[in-house]
Scaffold this motif. Structure first.
Motif, PDB file in Angstrom:
ATOM      1  N   ASP A  67       0.845  -1.204   0.000  1.00 17.25           N
ATOM      2  CA  ASP A  67       0.000   0.000   0.000  1.00 17.25           C
ATOM      3  C   ASP A  67       0.884   1.261   0.000  1.00 17.25           C
ATOM      4  N   ASP A  68       0.240   2.413  -0.240  1.00 14.86           N
ATOM      5  CA  ASP A  68       0.989   3.676  -0.369  1.00 14.86           C
ATOM      6  C   ASP A  68       1.835   3.986   0.870  1.00 14.86           C
ATOM      7  N   ALA A  69       1.260   3.698   2.053  1.00 17.14           N
ATOM      8  CA  ALA A  69       1.986   4.026   3.289  1.00 17.14           C
ATOM      9  C   ALA A  69       3.294   3.245   3.353  1.00 17.14           C
ATOM     10  N   THR A  70       3.218   1.972   2.917  1.00 15.96           N
ATOM     11  CA  THR A  70       4.435   1.144   2.957  1.00 15.96           C
ATOM     12  C   THR A  70       5.467   1.657   1.946  1.00 15.96           C
ATOM     13  N   VAL A  71       4.974   2.003   0.751  1.00 12.17           N
ATOM     14  CA  VAL A  71       5.892   2.526  -0.273  1.00 12.17           C
ATOM     15  C   VAL A  71       6.537   3.816   0.234  1.00 12.17           C
ATOM     16  N   ARG A  72       5.697   4.667   0.833  1.00 14.23           N
ATOM     17  CA  ARG A  72       6.210   5.935   1.376  1.00 14.23           C
ATOM     18  C   ARG A  72       7.296   5.658   2.430  1.00 14.23           C
ATOM     19  N   TYR A  73       7.023   4.708   3.317  1.00 16.49           N
ATOM     20  CA  TYR A  73       7.965   4.365   4.376  1.00 16.49           C
ATOM     21  C   TYR A  73       9.299   3.878   3.784  1.00 16.49           C
ATOM     22  N   LEU A  74       9.199   2.963   2.805  1.00 14.70           N
ATOM     23  CA  LEU A  74      10.423   2.396   2.229  1.00 14.70           C
ATOM     24  C   LEU A  74      11.271   3.472   1.547  1.00 14.70           C
ATOM     25  N   PHE A  75      10.605   4.341   0.788  1.00 15.68           N
ATOM     26  CA  PHE A  75      11.369   5.382   0.083  1.00 15.68           C
ATOM     27  C   PHE A  75      11.920   6.436   1.050  1.00 15.68           C
ATOM     28  N   THR A  76      11.157   6.693   2.121  1.00 14.98           N
ATOM     29  CA  THR A  76      11.667   7.663   3.101  1.00 14.98           C
ATOM     30  C   THR A  76      12.973   7.138   3.710  1.00 14.98           C
ATOM     31  N   GLU A  77      13.031   5.832   3.929  1.00 13.86           N
ATOM     32  CA  GLU A  77      14.277   5.233   4.445  1.00 13.86           C
ATOM     33  C   GLU A  77      15.423   5.417   3.443  1.00 13.86           C
ATOM     34  N   ILE A  78      15.105   5.241   2.169  1.00 15.38           N
ATOM     35  CA  ILE A  78      16.136   5.431   1.134  1.00 15.38           C
ATOM     36  C   ILE A  78      16.600   6.891   1.126  1.00 15.38           C
ATOM     37  N   ARG A  80      16.563   8.941   3.620  1.00 16.30           N
ATOM     38  CA  ARG A  80      17.352   9.191   4.831  1.00 16.30           C
ATOM     39  C   ARG A  80      18.795   8.684   4.642  1.00 16.30           C
ATOM     40  N   ALA A  81      18.892   7.476   4.102  1.00 16.88           N
ATOM     41  CA  ALA A  81      20.233   6.903   3.883  1.00 16.88           C
ATOM     42  C   ALA A  81      21.020   7.742   2.878  1.00 16.88           C
TER      43      ALA A  81
END
Ligand code: PEP
Ligand code: MN
Length: 365
Positions: A67-78, A80-81
């Motif tokens: 879902d969008d929230a998960t995609v948002r979370y994963l990309f936010t981690e990218i 940040r890194a």
């Protein structure tokens, strides 16, 4: 669905993992290139607008199953890194950094050792005013065992009407007197064209007002002479090290000099940033010294500031000394007289011995 099917699917996942890692590395390389440009241009690394634009462009293309929230979370981690990558890249690649060279840089100029266990004392008048004046100060240095004689020939004065220095003649006087007393000379160069004039000077100083004069830094570095680089009035430690990086292409013999930064405090001329001392020595292999005179702008706190500098790990201190400070042509309020200098030099020596004892004790555990 057999176990073989699972194995086959896992193999496809392994392949995708490999592709994703390849893409992540490629993305990381691009981020680093952006980081290098941002550093050069002095731009902020974090750009929140850009991050939300990237997400806005991505989410409509999300076909699931995440879902969008998960995609948002994963990309936010990218993201940040990637920001971490940008922020740490200079420290990794800078030649002035410990990551590039672990061991302390220690070098001698004449009889003076920079970066060694004994704190070096750089002292002398704010401005070279006359041969007699410099000679009296040099005699006091030699007497106290100090090795490095400073004196400004070209002075960066806030007011155009203030004494601007003796110019090339100032260099000649300083170099001649230093040689006479077996001392090492250090004097500021304010412009590229003046570098040849300072031929007789042992160590070239780049002043606080010129820390970000990158063409000057390059030219001073190219001279191959040792350089004493002062921290800019409002420069961060990172900017200070980047300025030193301009020099290192031409000379490895660089001394970083913390000299106080501008704050709201008015009881001192500047605020001595004592935390810069351990931070710079942690981040960089170069020797670090502290100019207490320009930090304080007054004489009554110079000894405690010098003690603090040495206790914090500084490899030396700079202080302005004048035979008659009240009659000095510049910086009257922060120059000490010859008797006070003898006391000052003694205090620095004692602080150095105390620091070495402490370090030896703490390294024994
Ligand atoms: C100096 O050391 O003579 C001088 C002008 O200092 P700063 O560049 O740190 O102001
Ligand atoms: Mn001065």
């Amino acid at each position: 669905m057999s176990f073989d099917d699972i194995l086959a699917l896992r193999q496809r996942i392994d392949a995708i993992n490999g592709q994703m890692l390849g893409l992540l590395s490629e993305r990381g390389d691009l981020v680093r290139r952006i980081g290098a440009i941002k550093t050069r241009e002095g731009l902020e690394k974090f750009d929140p607008l850009r991050e939300s634009e990237e997400l806005e462009a991505l989410l409509p293309r999300n076909r699931g199953p995440f879902d969008d929230a998960t995609v948002r979370y994963l990309f936010t981690e990218i993201f940040r890194a990637s920001l971490d990558l940008m922020e740490h890249q200079e420290a990794e690649v800078l030649k002035v950094s410990r990551r590039h060279k672990q061991a302390d840089t220690v070098f001698s100029v004449g009889g003076a050792v920079f970066g060694g266990p004994e704190p070096v004392v750089v002292a002398g008048p704010c401005s070279v005013e006359s041969e007699e004046q410099v000679r009296r100060v040099a005699a006091a240095l030699a007497e106290a065992g100090a090795k490095v004689l400073r004196g400004g020939a070209f002075k960066p004065r806030t007011s155009p009407y203030a004494f601007q220095g003796l110019g090339a003649k100032g260099y000649e006087i300083l170099a001649r007197v230093a040689r006479e007393f077996g001392l090492v000379s250090v004097s500021e160069v304010m412009e590229v064209a003046a570098i040849p004039m300072a031929e007789s000077i042992d160590i070239l100083q780049v002043g606080a007002r010129n820390m970000s004069n990158f063409k000057l830094l390059e030219a001073v570095g190219k001279s191959g002479k040792p350089v004493l680089l002062k921290r800019g009035l409002a420069a961060t430690c990172e900017e200070f090290l980047l300025a030193a990086e301009y020099l290192i292409a031409g000379t490895g013999r660089i001394v970083l000099c913390e000299r106080g930064i501008r704050t709201f405090e008015r009881w001192t001329r500047n605020t001595l940033d004592i935390s810069a001392v351990p931070l710079l020595t942690m981040q960089s292999h170069l020797p670090v010294i502290v100019d207490v005179s320009h930090a304080a702008g007054r004489t009554d706190i110079l000894v405690p500031l010098a003690r603090a500098a040495v206790a914090a790990g500084a490899h030396g201190v700079m202080v302005e000394v004048h035979p008659a400070p009240a009659f000095a042509l510049s910086d009257q309020t922060q120059q000490i007289d010859l008797a006070a200098f003898a006391e000052f030099a003694k205090a620095v020596k004692e602080a150095g011995a105390a620091y070495r004892t402490h370090s030896a004790r703490s390294s024994q555990g």
